[in-house]
Design a protein around this motif. Structure first.
Motif, mmCIF file in Angstrom:
data_model
loop_
_atom_site.group_PDB
_atom_site.id
_atom_site.type_symbol
_atom_site.label_atom_id
_atom_site.label_comp_id
_atom_site.label_asym_id
_atom_site.label_seq_id
_atom_site.Cartn_x
_atom_site.Cartn_y
_atom_site.Cartn_z
ATOM 1 N N MET A 122 0.835 -1.214 0.000
ATOM 2 C CA MET A 122 0.000 0.000 0.000
ATOM 3 C C MET A 122 0.863 1.255 0.000
ATOM 4 O O MET A 122 0.582 2.215 -0.746
ATOM 5 C CB MET A 122 -0.931 -0.002 1.208
ATOM 6 C CG MET A 122 -1.978 -1.089 1.191
ATOM 7 S SD MET A 122 -3.151 -0.947 2.566
ATOM 8 C CE MET A 122 -2.094 -1.328 3.983
ATOM 9 N N ALA A 123 1.912 1.268 0.824
ATOM 10 C CA ALA A 123 2.772 2.446 0.896
ATOM 11 C C ALA A 123 3.472 2.707 -0.426
ATOM 12 O O ALA A 123 3.571 3.856 -0.879
ATOM 13 C CB ALA A 123 3.787 2.282 2.021
ATOM 14 N N GLU A 124 3.966 1.648 -1.057
ATOM 15 C CA GLU A 124 4.627 1.822 -2.354
ATOM 16 C C GLU A 124 3.665 2.428 -3.377
ATOM 17 O O GLU A 124 4.031 3.339 -4.129
ATOM 18 C CB GLU A 124 5.143 0.483 -2.880
ATOM 19 C CG GLU A 124 5.800 0.596 -4.248
ATOM 20 C CD GLU A 124 6.245 -0.734 -4.817
ATOM 21 O OE1 GLU A 124 6.486 -0.794 -6.041
ATOM 22 O OE2 GLU A 124 6.354 -1.715 -4.056
ATOM 23 N N GLN A 125 2.429 1.951 -3.392
ATOM 24 C CA GLN A 125 1.444 2.482 -4.331
ATOM 25 C C GLN A 125 1.169 3.965 -4.066
ATOM 26 O O GLN A 125 1.081 4.764 -5.010
ATOM 27 C CB GLN A 125 0.156 1.676 -4.236
ATOM 28 C CG GLN A 125 0.285 0.250 -4.738
ATOM 29 C CD GLN A 125 -0.962 -0.578 -4.444
ATOM 30 O OE1 GLN A 125 -1.855 -0.159 -3.711
ATOM 31 N NE2 GLN A 125 -1.024 -1.773 -5.018
ATOM 32 N N ALA A 126 1.027 4.326 -2.803
ATOM 33 C CA ALA A 126 0.762 5.723 -2.469
ATOM 34 C C ALA A 126 1.939 6.620 -2.838
ATOM 35 O O ALA A 126 1.765 7.721 -3.367
ATOM 36 C CB ALA A 126 0.446 5.854 -0.977
ATOM 37 N N VAL A 127 3.163 6.148 -2.564
ATOM 38 C CA VAL A 127 4.359 6.932 -2.891
ATOM 39 C C VAL A 127 4.490 7.099 -4.399
ATOM 40 O O VAL A 127 4.762 8.199 -4.896
ATOM 41 C CB VAL A 127 5.609 6.259 -2.299
ATOM 42 C CG1 VAL A 127 6.879 6.876 -2.880
ATOM 43 C CG2 VAL A 127 5.607 6.381 -0.780
ATOM 44 N N GLY A 159 -4.699 1.276 4.898
ATOM 45 C CA GLY A 159 -4.520 2.187 3.773
ATOM 46 C C GLY A 159 -3.190 2.905 3.836
ATOM 47 O O GLY A 159 -2.394 2.721 4.764
ATOM 48 N N ALA A 160 -2.947 3.733 2.829
ATOM 49 C CA ALA A 160 -1.712 4.511 2.762
ATOM 50 C C ALA A 160 -1.958 5.776 1.957
ATOM 51 O O ALA A 160 -2.830 5.819 1.085
ATOM 52 C CB ALA A 160 -0.585 3.700 2.115
ATOM 53 N N ALA A 161 -1.200 6.808 2.285
ATOM 54 C CA ALA A 161 -1.266 8.081 1.566
ATOM 55 C C ALA A 161 0.109 8.719 1.621
ATOM 56 O O ALA A 161 0.922 8.412 2.501
ATOM 57 C CB ALA A 161 -2.325 9.003 2.166
#
Length: 394
Positions: free
Chosen positions: A25-30, A216-218
């Motif tokens: 999730m973090a990779e996708q948000a970054v 989630g991640a942002a």
């Protein structure tokens, strides 16, 4: 100096059963934030990662999938304010001159059910809060967070002699706003009667008045105006003022609303208004920390969006939604969008950046040029951030 928000990224929030792992999730948000800014990870000088329930150095793990560039990665754990604390640190790095471009990411992979302590063999970080909360109260098996905010909600009802349906109105509004947000967890409408009839949790709170455990991640990319111009980036969305506060002596002196952060929220908001010269009545949109319906009501007044004791009129007149004076939580807020602890502050940032760009779709607050963010974590930390859309290059 204004700090430019050059890009934001957000993955759809999910319940724990349907979530990816935190690093994915973090990779996708970054990647989303970098693409939004039209930058590469190699353009970033420093990174700050906010989370609660992950091991040490999880920020480095989250960034490995994007690229291991050797930059400093600072991990931040400040309960529910972890994401906005990371944002505060990123802005500080730019203002200090030690970085021209920073990446800020928040993420959370939560377990089902109420949050709890991870290390039962040592004093809990909230033991002073629990002691203050339980003073003169009967023991309860309700989730700890619900006890804090339920007690605060009951204190508000008692102090201002308003009906408990006021809190239910907040949950109804949250769902109505979330219906236009494709990344929100709960988008189906509810009525006041349905909210009040849902299972009782604690004090005046029912289940539909409590935010769900969410994953989630942002992420956000911050930079100097000079860096933005040099790289052909849009410099128009800036952080105009920001303040972070922590507990004061009066936090523990018996006021249930101060125990959940009303006092430190007021302190942070006042610092932002003083630094910016902005009147809170001139702000058209706000993302505030509605982990429970009671806290949204309490925060209206702590942030000076309405005078003390007037939240009932503020809500009933529709001044807290579209067509009123200020749109609160257009995203659906924590109640409906979801509350992945470490990601919440950066998700609020993303929503307000979209609002100021005019790209929020059906959620758009017409003509918004100022936006306020309020993110709170017990323990405590409160970060209030004022964003602005500039008419000319910063």
């Amino acid at each position: 100096m204004n700090v430019v928000v050059a890009g934001v990224g957000l993955v759809p929030f999910r319940t724990p059963r349907h979530s990816e792992t935190y690093d994915v999730m973090a990779e996708q948000a970054v990647r989303g934030a970098l693409a939004d800014a039209d930058l590469e990870i190699g353009d970033v000088d420093q990174a700050f990662a906010g989370y609660v329930y992950a091991d040490s150095a999880a920020g480095q793990t989250a960034l490995h999938g994007v690229g291991a560039t050797g930059i400093p990665v600072v991990n931040v754990n400040n309960y529910c304010a972890s994401g906005s604390t990371a944002l505060w640190l990123g802005r500080q790095a730019i203002l200090s001159g030690t970085a021209r471009c920073v990446l800020v990411v928040g993420f959370e992979q939560m377990a089902p059910g109420a949050i709890g302590s991870v290390f039962p063999d040592r004093p809990e970080s909230l033991w002073r809060f629990a002691e203050a909360r339980d003073r003169g109260r009967e023991p309860s098996d309700a989730p700890a967070a619900a006890q804090y905010f339920g007690a605060a909600g009951q204190a508000y009802l008692d102090r201002y002699d308003v009906d408990v349906a006021l809190f239910a109105e907040v949950a109804v509004k949250a769902r109505r706003h979330a219906a236009a947000n494709p990344v929100a967890v709960f988008r189906d409408p509810v009525t006041v009667d349905e909210v009040l009839a849902s299972p009782h949790v604690y004090g005046p709170l029912t289940r539909l008045q409590c935010c769900p455990p969410t994953c989630g991640a942002a992420a956000a990319v911050l930079c100097t105006p000079e860096f933005a111009r040099a790289h052909g980036l849009d410099p128009s969305i800036v952080i105009r003022a920001q303040a972070m506060t922590s507990d004061r002596s009066d936090t523990f002196e018996g006021d249930a609303m101060k125990l959940v952060g009303s006092g430190i929220a007021r302190q942070a908001a006042d610092a932002v208004y003083e630094a910016s010269g902005v009147d809170p009545f001139d702000i058209p949109v706000v993302e505030l920390h509605d982990c429970f319906t009671a806290n949204e009501i309490i925060s209206y007044e702590a942030l000076r969006l309405t005078p003390e004791g007037t939240s009932d009129r503020f809500v009933r007149s529709g001044d807290n939604t579209y067509g009123g004076r200020i749109v609160t939580n257009p995203s659906g807020g924590l109640l409906s969008k979801g509350h992945p602890l470490g990601a919440t502050g950066l998700a609020q940032c993303a929503e307000l950046v979209w609002q100021l760009r005019g790209t929020a779709g059906e959620r758009q607050v017409a003509g918004a040029r100022l936006a306020l963010q309020h993110n709170l974590g017990l323990g405590s930390a409160c970060v209030v951030t004022l964003y602005e859309r500039l008419g000319v290059a910063a």
